[in-house]
Design a protein around this motif. Sequence first.
Motif, PDB file in Angstrom:
ATOM      1  N   LEU A   1       0.835  -1.198   0.000  1.00  8.26           N
ATOM      2  CA  LEU A   1       0.000   0.000   0.000  1.00  8.26           C
ATOM      3  C   LEU A   1       0.871   1.249   0.000  1.00  8.26           C
ATOM      4  O   LEU A   1       1.781   1.383   0.822  1.00  8.26           O
ATOM      5  CB  LEU A   1      -0.911   0.014   1.239  1.00  8.26           C
ATOM      6  CG  LEU A   1      -1.776   1.276   1.420  1.00  8.26           C
ATOM      7  CD1 LEU A   1      -2.806   1.398   0.302  1.00  8.26           C
ATOM      8  CD2 LEU A   1      -2.460   1.263   2.787  1.00  8.26           C
ATOM      9  N   VAL A   2       0.572   2.177  -0.930  1.00 12.25           N
ATOM     10  CA  VAL A   2       1.137   3.524  -0.902  1.00 12.25           C
ATOM     11  C   VAL A   2      -0.032   4.504  -0.959  1.00 12.25           C
ATOM     12  O   VAL A   2      -1.046   4.248  -1.610  1.00 12.25           O
ATOM     13  CB  VAL A   2       2.124   3.781  -2.053  1.00 12.25           C
ATOM     14  CG1 VAL A   2       3.352   2.921  -1.921  1.00 12.25           C
ATOM     15  CG2 VAL A   2       1.461   3.580  -3.408  1.00 12.25           C
ATOM     16  N   VAL A   3       0.112   5.612  -0.260  1.00 11.16           N
ATOM     17  CA  VAL A   3      -0.975   6.583  -0.125  1.00 11.16           C
ATOM     18  C   VAL A   3      -0.450   7.968  -0.499  1.00 11.16           C
ATOM     19  O   VAL A   3       0.628   8.375  -0.043  1.00 11.16           O
ATOM     20  CB  VAL A   3      -1.528   6.608   1.318  1.00 11.16           C
ATOM     21  CG1 VAL A   3      -2.673   7.612   1.431  1.00 11.16           C
ATOM     22  CG2 VAL A   3      -1.987   5.217   1.745  1.00 11.16           C
ATOM     23  N   ARG A   4      -1.209   8.677  -1.318  1.00 15.63           N
ATOM     24  CA  ARG A   4      -0.938  10.085  -1.604  1.00 15.63           C
ATOM     25  C   ARG A   4      -2.107  10.919  -1.119  1.00 15.63           C
ATOM     26  O   ARG A   4      -3.273  10.618  -1.426  1.00 15.63           O
ATOM     27  CB  ARG A   4      -0.743  10.330  -3.100  1.00 15.63           C
ATOM     28  CG  ARG A   4       0.567   9.852  -3.663  1.00 15.63           C
ATOM     29  CD  ARG A   4       0.626  10.030  -5.172  1.00 15.63           C
ATOM     30  NE  ARG A   4       0.779  11.434  -5.569  1.00 15.63           N
ATOM     31  CZ  ARG A   4       0.766  11.840  -6.847  1.00 15.63           C
ATOM     32  NH1 ARG A   4       0.550  10.956  -7.828  1.00 15.63           N
ATOM     33  NH2 ARG A   4       0.939  13.117  -7.139  1.00 15.63           N
ATOM     34  N   VAL A   5      -1.801  11.968  -0.363  1.00 16.50           N
ATOM     35  CA  VAL A   5      -2.795  12.942   0.082  1.00 16.50           C
ATOM     36  C   VAL A   5      -2.469  14.232  -0.662  1.00 16.50           C
ATOM     37  O   VAL A   5      -1.420  14.837  -0.436  1.00 16.50           O
ATOM     38  CB  VAL A   5      -2.728  13.151   1.611  1.00 16.50           C
ATOM     39  CG1 VAL A   5      -3.754  14.191   2.043  1.00 16.50           C
ATOM     40  CG2 VAL A   5      -2.964  11.828   2.336  1.00 16.50           C
ATOM     41  N   VAL A   6      -3.367  14.655  -1.549  1.00 17.35           N
ATOM     42  CA  VAL A   6      -3.063  15.753  -2.459  1.00 17.35           C
ATOM     43  C   VAL A   6      -4.198  16.779  -2.419  1.00 17.35           C
ATOM     44  O   VAL A   6      -5.375  16.433  -2.564  1.00 17.35           O
ATOM     45  CB  VAL A   6      -2.874  15.261  -3.905  1.00 17.35           C
ATOM     46  CG1 VAL A   6      -2.429  16.411  -4.807  1.00 17.35           C
ATOM     47  CG2 VAL A   6      -1.877  14.113  -3.966  1.00 17.35           C
ATOM     48  N   GLY A   7      -3.834  18.028  -2.223  1.00 13.41           N
ATOM     49  CA  GLY A   7      -4.821  19.102  -2.209  1.00 13.41           C
ATOM     50  C   GLY A   7      -4.236  20.314  -1.522  1.00 13.41           C
ATOM     51  O   GLY A   7      -3.038  20.361  -1.218  1.00 13.41           O
TER      52      GLY A   7
END
Length: 375
Positions: A222-228
């Motif tokens: 699992l890899v997670v990107r939080v973008v905003g």
Amino acid sequence: MKVLVWQWSRLGGPPRFGVLLARALAAQPNVSAALSLSRRAQLPPEMMAESELLVDTYRTVPGFIGRVLRAPLDLPRLLPRVRAIGPDVAVCAQPGPLDLLMATALRRLGIPFVVLVHDAELHPGDGMPLQMPLQRALCRGADAVGALTGHVAAALQAQGLAGTAGRPLIRVSHPPLAFDMPQRADRAPGPRRLLCFGRLLAYKGLDLLQEALLAVGPRDDLVVRVVGTGPETPVLDALRALPNVTVENRWVPEGEVGDLLGWSDALVLPYREASQSGVAAAALAAGRKVIATQVGGLVEQLGGRPGALLCEPEAESLAEAIRTLLAQPPDFTPPADASAAWNEMAATLVQQLVPVIRGRHAPTLADLSPSARAP
């Protein structure tokens, strides 16, 4: 029937919503549509070219105040431009702070108008000063008020803004939002790519996501990107400290949204509250799985959709949904037919616009028979 769709926001999903609504209305039998956008809207050039009426808006709070003060000077210039379009009815495709200017012009010209509301209440950290008082004033002056989910419809009725004898409630849905995405072959082996995309504000449940990822624990799959974009907070720092999690606190231009969706295998919406979600609409059109909390209008928007995993707005429930996703095969869901959904929504809207026009004009103007005005 000729419909003027206006959407004067600069950023985010509302301008695209306005363009797609105008296109879908124009595709209906015996209906033509005109579009009015902000000159500063961040849309592709081909979408901007569809606007018959571009207006100057603002970039900052002082700029907004200046535009409000200029309204008495802008109205005489707006009136002939709207008159030249000659609509039978106008639709505000998600309201903004300057929409009372258009409403005043429409009233002067005797043209009925409808407001399609995205949020009945501001979410914490969202919006401009006086946005909700201005929105409610706009709705009180409208001939009908529409909602995209039952959750918002109930709030508008509770506020006395819709569902009254003189201001009926219009019900439509939020269709999927399609963005241009890079061509992608069959998914190569590798960790699952989970995307959390949108405003980085407290009501988006970033704390729930952080706690859920802690509960899931470090995983190589699992890899997670939080973008905003949003204020820097301890929660963002805590997310950055987790393994295989990156946080990109920045504005995402319109042209990059498709690339983000193309990178992802699934999107996570850990919201604490929601009216409905443009991010969810984009995920459906992109054929991406969605993990979302059961709050507000998300249940209505995502319930029963292929690839949607709904959970409680609690960290452990969200963690369990993430585990369920990781246990599933790493495939994509069939993309929702965005074009068909927009046409269905526009057809539903047109049916509800007919009595609005009849209430203001002679019935023949609203008649959708072959003798009515066609595009």
